[in-house]
Design a protein around this motif. Sequence first.
Motif, short mmCIF file in Angstrom:
data_model
loop_
_atom_site.label_atom_id
_atom_site.label_comp_id
_atom_site.label_asym_id
_atom_site.label_seq_id
_atom_site.Cartn_x
_atom_site.Cartn_y
_atom_site.Cartn_z
N GLN A 120 -9.14 -0.98 -8.18
CA GLN A 120 -9.48 -2.48 -8.11
C GLN A 120 -10.26 -3.03 -9.15
O GLN A 120 -10.64 -4.15 -9.09
CB GLN A 120 -10.11 -2.75 -6.72
CG GLN A 120 -9.34 -2.70 -5.57
CD GLN A 120 -9.51 -1.28 -4.88
OE1 GLN A 120 -10.21 -0.31 -5.61
NE2 GLN A 120 -8.87 -0.92 -3.76
N PRO A 173 0.78 -1.24 0.06
CA PRO A 173 0.08 -0.16 -0.09
C PRO A 173 1.01 1.25 -0.09
O PRO A 173 2.04 1.27 0.48
CB PRO A 173 -0.65 -0.08 1.20
CG PRO A 173 -0.04 -0.94 2.11
CD PRO A 173 0.76 -1.83 1.27
N ASP A 178 -1.38 1.32 -4.99
CA ASP A 178 -0.86 0.00 -4.85
C ASP A 178 0.42 0.13 -5.56
O ASP A 178 0.35 0.70 -6.72
CB ASP A 178 -1.86 -1.13 -5.18
CG ASP A 178 -3.03 -1.36 -4.52
OD1 ASP A 178 -3.04 -1.30 -3.08
OD2 ASP A 178 -3.86 -1.45 -5.20
N ALA A 212 -4.48 7.13 -2.24
CA ALA A 212 -4.18 5.50 -1.99
C ALA A 212 -3.87 5.09 -3.30
O ALA A 212 -4.47 5.25 -4.18
CB ALA A 212 -5.40 4.91 -1.41
N GLY A 233 -12.45 5.49 -4.13
CA GLY A 233 -11.88 4.30 -3.40
C GLY A 233 -11.13 4.68 -2.14
O GLY A 233 -11.62 5.24 -0.99
N GLY A 234 -9.67 4.08 -2.11
CA GLY A 234 -9.08 4.40 -0.67
C GLY A 234 -8.86 5.94 -0.54
O GLY A 234 -8.22 6.06 0.48
N SER A 235 -8.81 6.69 -1.53
CA SER A 235 -8.60 8.10 -1.28
C SER A 235 -9.39 8.82 -0.43
O SER A 235 -10.57 8.46 -0.45
CB SER A 235 -8.01 8.75 -2.63
OG SER A 235 -7.09 7.85 -3.37
N THR A 236 -8.94 10.13 0.22
CA THR A 236 -9.85 10.76 0.77
C THR A 236 -10.43 11.87 -0.04
O THR A 236 -10.16 11.93 -0.96
CB THR A 236 -9.03 11.38 2.05
OG1 THR A 236 -8.19 12.39 1.71
CG2 THR A 236 -8.46 10.34 3.02
N ARG A 277 -17.95 12.46 -1.82
CA ARG A 277 -17.10 11.16 -2.41
C ARG A 277 -17.73 10.95 -3.93
O ARG A 277 -18.87 11.48 -4.25
CB ARG A 277 -17.82 10.02 -1.67
CG ARG A 277 -17.62 9.93 -0.15
CD ARG A 277 -16.02 10.13 0.01
NE ARG A 277 -15.15 8.89 -0.56
CZ ARG A 277 -13.96 8.93 -0.72
NH1 ARG A 277 -13.20 9.92 -0.53
NH2 ARG A 277 -13.41 7.71 -1.27
N ASP A 336 -5.99 5.54 -6.98
CA ASP A 336 -7.34 6.15 -6.80
C ASP A 336 -7.13 7.32 -6.88
O ASP A 336 -6.55 8.06 -6.09
CB ASP A 336 -8.10 5.67 -5.64
CG ASP A 336 -8.63 4.26 -5.74
OD1 ASP A 336 -9.07 3.87 -6.83
OD2 ASP A 336 -8.78 3.63 -4.65
N PHE A 352 -16.05 -4.19 -4.43
CA PHE A 352 -15.87 -2.96 -3.81
C PHE A 352 -16.84 -2.07 -4.05
O PHE A 352 -17.45 -2.04 -5.10
CB PHE A 352 -14.55 -2.33 -4.59
CG PHE A 352 -13.23 -3.22 -4.42
CD1 PHE A 352 -12.44 -2.96 -3.22
CD2 PHE A 352 -12.95 -4.19 -4.84
CE1 PHE A 352 -11.37 -3.68 -2.90
CE2 PHE A 352 -12.01 -5.04 -4.76
CZ PHE A 352 -11.15 -4.79 -3.47
N TYR A 363 0.61 5.64 0.15
CA TYR A 363 -0.30 6.61 0.62
C TYR A 363 0.29 8.04 0.49
O TYR A 363 1.42 8.15 1.18
CB TYR A 363 -0.99 6.55 2.09
CG TYR A 363 -1.79 5.56 2.25
CD1 TYR A 363 -3.10 5.38 1.84
CD2 TYR A 363 -1.25 4.39 2.78
CE1 TYR A 363 -4.03 4.29 2.13
CE2 TYR A 363 -2.02 3.17 3.17
CZ TYR A 363 -3.42 3.18 2.56
OH TYR A 363 -3.99 2.07 2.88
#
Length: 298
Positions: A45, A8, A21, A19, A71-74, A78, A66, A205, A10
């Motif tokens: 994903q 991961p 990979d 976020a 996704g996993g980002s802030t 949204r 992302d 997801f 960040y």
Amino acid sequence: MHAYTVEPLYVKSGQDVIAADFYRPKSVEKPAVILMAHGLAALRQFKLVQYAKRFVQAGYAVVLFDYRYWGGSTGRPRELVNLKAQLEDWRTMIDHLQQRKSIDSRRIVLWGTSLSGGYVLSLAAELKNIKAVMVQVPFVDGAESAKLYPLQQLPKALKLSSQDYMGSKVGMSPTTLPVVDPHRLCFLQSEDSYAGYLSIVNPDFYWSGEIPARAFFKLIRYRPILDVRKISIPVLFIAAKEDSLIPIESSRETATNIAPYVQYYEWEMQHFDIYHGQWFEKAMATQLEFLHQHVGVS
């Protein structure tokens, strides 16, 4: 075939965090790195994982991220598609890669598909620290793509987009439109888009399938085709002859504007075919050959 790890990652971007990979081949000391992100309203994903795995097995590091709000980002709201912010996220990730000691920062390759294909062409025209670019079915001219949108639906979409934009300025909740929907107004209105888009979604997801309508107006005004004459690095460009979202004539004109730096292919497929089966395999073979020619593993 190279063994690899996936870690991961960040990365700070203003008040938010992106976020990602990080795919890294174990046996290559300072690999070239391919930076990837998805097209309109998609998560890392979804179908890009299959590309990332093939690239890292061939000896290239991959960073798949992302966008903010996804996704996993802030970031809020949204699932907002903000073209300016997404381009800034690309620049942030490129800057981050320039600082990483574990990869060869002189060999950064940008990879984009559909909307992100347009992004990386824009960035290749702007930045000087990129080694090469690979795009498949890239979004190159919003004004021309808008001509493929059903004429009777266009005023409705523009009206909703304008209302959502104005509402965002006074703190109202977003007015959303489906990305795809076979029965009502949506972003991608062509006949093959509903099944095509859902074929790339990973059901494991969360994905609402709707995004704030304000993006519609920005998309039809986004025209990477106007900037690509400034590109002076190798570009691999794969277009779909039967693309219902991106006119093949726009792809051809864009490729002409990039010449002599472009390797251009157009195949007898639709927009979403390249993520699957024979077209995916053909795309991978073509992309790996391009990388071997212009970037290299060692």
